[in-house]
Design an enzyme around this catalytic site. Structure first.
Site, PDB file in Angstrom:
ATOM      1  CE1 TYR A  25      -4.217   1.578   0.207  1.00  0.00           C
ATOM      2  CE2 TYR A  25      -3.134   3.023   1.786  1.00  0.00           C
ATOM      3  CZ  TYR A  25      -4.189   2.737   0.953  1.00  0.00           C
ATOM      4  OH  TYR A  25      -5.250   3.624   0.865  1.00  0.00           O
ATOM      5  N   GLY A  26       1.872   1.223  -0.923  1.00  0.00           N
ATOM      6  CA  GLY A  26       2.766   2.364  -1.059  1.00  0.00           C
ATOM      7  C   GLY A  26       2.294   3.250  -2.198  1.00  0.00           C
ATOM      8  CD  GLN A  28       2.161   2.712  -9.512  1.00  0.00           C
ATOM      9  OE1 GLN A  28       1.034   2.392  -9.877  1.00  0.00           O
ATOM     10  NE2 GLN A  28       2.781   3.753 -10.016  1.00  0.00           N
ATOM     11  CB  THR A  84      14.795  -5.467  -3.823  1.00  0.00           C
ATOM     12  OG1 THR A  84      14.270  -4.404  -3.027  1.00  0.00           O
ATOM     13  CG2 THR A  84      15.605  -4.909  -4.971  1.00  0.00           C
ATOM     14  CB  SER A  85      10.374  -6.972  -0.741  1.00  0.00           C
ATOM     15  OG  SER A  85      11.113  -5.902  -0.257  1.00  0.00           O
ATOM     16  CG  HIS A 108       9.024  -2.602 -12.852  1.00  0.00           C
ATOM     17  ND1 HIS A 108       9.332  -2.408 -14.180  1.00  0.00           N
ATOM     18  CD2 HIS A 108      10.216  -2.580 -12.191  1.00  0.00           C
ATOM     19  CE1 HIS A 108      10.645  -2.282 -14.303  1.00  0.00           C
ATOM     20  NE2 HIS A 108      11.201  -2.395 -13.116  1.00  0.00           N
ATOM     21  CG  ASP A 189       9.962   1.330 -15.585  1.00  0.00           C
ATOM     22  OD1 ASP A 189       9.074   2.194 -15.711  1.00  0.00           O
ATOM     23  OD2 ASP A 189      10.468   1.024 -14.493  1.00  0.00           O
ATOM     24  CD  GLU A 229      12.533  29.845 -16.383  1.00  0.00           C
ATOM     25  OE1 GLU A 229      12.277  29.584 -17.570  1.00  0.00           O
ATOM     26  OE2 GLU A 229      13.325  30.734 -16.030  1.00  0.00           O
TER      27      GLU A 229
HETATM   28  P1  NAP Z   1       6.522   1.499  -2.305  1.00  0.00           P
HETATM   29  O1  NAP Z   1       5.956   2.872  -2.439  1.00  0.00           O
HETATM   30  O2  NAP Z   1       7.889   1.359  -1.749  1.00  0.00           O
HETATM   31  O3  NAP Z   1       5.494   0.670  -1.416  1.00  0.00           O
HETATM   32  C1  NAP Z   1       5.715  -0.656  -1.078  1.00  0.00           C
HETATM   33  C2  NAP Z   1       4.591  -1.167  -0.228  1.00  0.00           C
HETATM   34  O4  NAP Z   1       4.828  -2.549   0.011  1.00  0.00           O
HETATM   35  C3  NAP Z   1       4.476  -0.494   1.138  1.00  0.00           C
HETATM   36  O5  NAP Z   1       3.127  -0.385   1.486  1.00  0.00           O
HETATM   37  C4  NAP Z   1       5.198  -1.485   2.060  1.00  0.00           C
HETATM   38  O6  NAP Z   1       4.739  -1.460   3.382  1.00  0.00           O
HETATM   39  C5  NAP Z   1       4.752  -2.791   1.399  1.00  0.00           C
HETATM   40  N1  NAP Z   1       5.606  -3.894   1.779  1.00  0.00           N
HETATM   41  C6  NAP Z   1       6.933  -3.895   2.068  1.00  0.00           C
HETATM   42  N2  NAP Z   1       7.333  -5.123   2.391  1.00  0.00           N
HETATM   43  C7  NAP Z   1       6.227  -5.919   2.331  1.00  0.00           C
HETATM   44  C8  NAP Z   1       5.975  -7.281   2.599  1.00  0.00           C
HETATM   45  N3  NAP Z   1       6.955  -8.097   3.001  1.00  0.00           N
HETATM   46  N4  NAP Z   1       4.726  -7.750   2.443  1.00  0.00           N
HETATM   47  C9  NAP Z   1       3.724  -6.946   2.050  1.00  0.00           C
HETATM   48  N5  NAP Z   1       3.886  -5.630   1.789  1.00  0.00           N
HETATM   49  C10 NAP Z   1       5.131  -5.142   1.919  1.00  0.00           C
HETATM   50  O7  NAP Z   1       6.497   0.726  -3.691  1.00  0.00           O
HETATM   51  P2  NAP Z   1       6.073   1.310  -5.126  1.00  0.00           P
HETATM   52  O8  NAP Z   1       7.033   2.382  -5.523  1.00  0.00           O
HETATM   53  O9  NAP Z   1       4.608   1.579  -5.137  1.00  0.00           O
HETATM   54  O10 NAP Z   1       6.397   0.055  -6.065  1.00  0.00           O
HETATM   55  C11 NAP Z   1       5.532  -1.059  -6.148  1.00  0.00           C
HETATM   56  C12 NAP Z   1       5.659  -1.674  -7.527  1.00  0.00           C
HETATM   57  O11 NAP Z   1       5.160  -0.756  -8.499  1.00  0.00           O
HETATM   58  C13 NAP Z   1       7.082  -1.990  -7.955  1.00  0.00           C
HETATM   59  O12 NAP Z   1       7.055  -3.152  -8.743  1.00  0.00           O
HETATM   60  C14 NAP Z   1       7.466  -0.801  -8.798  1.00  0.00           C
HETATM   61  O13 NAP Z   1       8.488  -1.053  -9.735  1.00  0.00           O
HETATM   62  C15 NAP Z   1       6.146  -0.538  -9.491  1.00  0.00           C
HETATM   63  N6  NAP Z   1       6.004   0.831 -10.000  1.00  0.00           N
HETATM   64  C16 NAP Z   1       6.156   1.865  -9.149  1.00  0.00           C
HETATM   65  C17 NAP Z   1       5.948   3.145  -9.595  1.00  0.00           C
HETATM   66  C18 NAP Z   1       5.949   4.307  -8.630  1.00  0.00           C
HETATM   67  O14 NAP Z   1       5.351   5.308  -8.958  1.00  0.00           O
HETATM   68  N7  NAP Z   1       6.522   4.247  -7.446  1.00  0.00           N
HETATM   69  C19 NAP Z   1       5.632   3.383 -10.961  1.00  0.00           C
HETATM   70  C20 NAP Z   1       5.456   2.276 -11.799  1.00  0.00           C
HETATM   71  C21 NAP Z   1       5.645   0.994 -11.305  1.00  0.00           C
HETATM   72  P3  NAP Z   1       5.407  -0.504   4.513  1.00  0.00           P
HETATM   73  O15 NAP Z   1       4.733   0.785   4.379  1.00  0.00           O
HETATM   74  O16 NAP Z   1       5.101  -1.126   5.800  1.00  0.00           O
HETATM   75  O17 NAP Z   1       6.853  -0.428   4.196  1.00  0.00           O
END
Ligand code: NAP
Length: 335
Positions: A25-26, A28, A84-85, A108, A189, A229
């Site tokens: 719940y980060g 994305q 990476t997790s 991703h 990406d 800018e």
């Molecule tokens: P993120 O913001 O770092 O959020 C990760 C989430 O996973 C957090 O809610 C975290 O909880 C939770 N988590 C961590 N360890 C866990 C576990 N062992 N079991 C269950 N949940 C766990 O990640 P993100 O950037 O959204 O990325 C998620 C995916 O989307 C990746 O594959 C990334 O490449 C892809 N993606 C991301 C973006 C982007 O905008 N960020 C864009 C396109 C694609 P805690 O809060 O407790 O740490």
């Protein structure tokens, strides 16, 4: 011409007839879970014990369970934990809870493409990768727009209907869902974020800022010129490409573009872009990033702490507070 699908091509009922577990719940995860819920889809969020995201998800009215429980409940599991997790989460909590015909989706393609997750052949594997940060996926959904996404299926011959319906559920088909492969999405990406969007732009902005400040100009002026800018220029590029930007800026600025751009992005830089792409394609970048995570992320955290203290950040935080229409976000240690 790439195949791009829009709202009228996608059947929302396909995803509404499924139970969807969003793992994480980060950035994305929150956007997918909330957008799907508001699109009428049955959603549960899967989080680990002690997750700091848990309260945010329950406060938003979402049902939260362990990764294993929600994966068992669901027909569709979207894995949105950190890349990476994901392999460990999959192995320990998801794999045993998948049934034949279930879907395992990714935001991703990293873990599928680099082989750290290999789902069983009777599970369908798909990709719905928004081409924008998660907070924009949420904001654009809420204001009636959408963030485009890349979609794919792993097995040749699997219909795209389900990933496409999911993409509609998060609002992506309002902007367009472009068909790709896991390999193409993953490599482009990583290349885009390293060379342009994050690595390239950050270094360009900071180096130019440092050059002006080092030459005795006021940091506030350097901030406006090199960072503030940039958005105004990118907004023009977003609407009409480089041509519209050049049409809108002065002829003097356009001449600067032509005579100086190639002194900054030199043949050496272009050569280095090819090296970066090669290291992405042959898995070197992925291997090093996985190792960095397995050994405590020491250099990552060191760089993160140093970058947060750069002069441009301190100057920017002060300037943004003085501009009333900027919804300032100041990142604090631990965020
Ligand atoms: P993120 O913001 O770092 O959020 C990760 C989430 O996973 C957090 O809610 C975290 O909880 C939770 N988590 C961590 N360890 C866990 C576990 N062992 N079991 C269950 N949940 C766990 O990640 P993100 O950037 O959204 O990325 C998620 C995916 O989307 C990746 O594959 C990334 O490449 C892809 N993606 C991301 C973006 C982007 O905008 N960020 C864009 C396109 C694609 P805690 O809060 O407790 O740490």
């Amino acid at each position: 011409m790439a195949k791009i699908y829009y709202d009228q091509d996608a059947n929302l009922d396909l995803i509404r007839s499924k139970k969807v577990a969003v793992i994480g719940y980060g950035s994305q995860g929150h956007a997918h879970a909330l957008n799907l819920k508001e699109s009428g889809v049955a959603v549960k969020v899967g989080l680990h014990e002690g997750s700091k995201s848990r309260k945010k998800a329950t406060d938003a009215g979402l049902e939260v369970g362990s990764v294993a429980d929600v994966s068992k409940w669901a027909d569709v599991v979207m894995l949105l934990a950190p890349d990476t997790s994901q392999a460990a989460i999959y192995k320990d909590h998801i794999k045993a809870n998948l049934e034949p015909g279930n879907w395992l989706l990714f935001g991703h393609g990293f873990n599928i493409h680099f082989g750290t997750i290999t789902p069983p052949s009777d599970v369908e594997v798909g990709l719905v990768a928004p081409k924008g940060p998660g907070h924009r996926v949420r904001e654009t959904y809420q204001n009636g727009q959408g963030t485009p996404a890349l979609i794919a299926v792993l097995k040749e011959g699997t219909p795209l209907d389900l990933p496409l319906a999911y993409a509609k559920g998060i609002g992506a088909t309002r902007a367009g869902a472009l068909v790709t492969t896991f390999g193409e999405e993953t490599e482009t990406d990583l290349f885009g974020e390293q060379v342009v969007l994050c690595g390239g732009v950050s270094e360009l902005v900071k180096s130019a800022f440092d050059t002006l400040v080092g030459a005795g100009y006021q940091p506030e002026v350097a901030y406006f010129e090199c960072l503030h800018e940039l958005k105004l220029i990118v907004d023009l590029m977003y609407r009409g490409g480089l041509n519209y930007m050049r049409y809108s800026v002065s002829d003097t600025a356009e001449q600067g573009d032509y005579v100086t751009g190639r002194r900054i992005i030199t043949d050496e830089t272009r050569g280095e872009m090819k090296n970066v792409l090669k290291e992405i394609q042959d898995g070197t970048f992925a291997k090093r990033w996985i190792e960095e995570n397995e050994t405590g992320r020491k250099s990552f955290e060191k760089r993160r702490a140093e970058e947060r203290e750069h002069l441009i950040e301190n100057v920017g935080a002060k300037i943004r507070k003085l501009i009333p229409f900027i919804d300032d976000v100041t990142i604090k240690p631990g965020d």
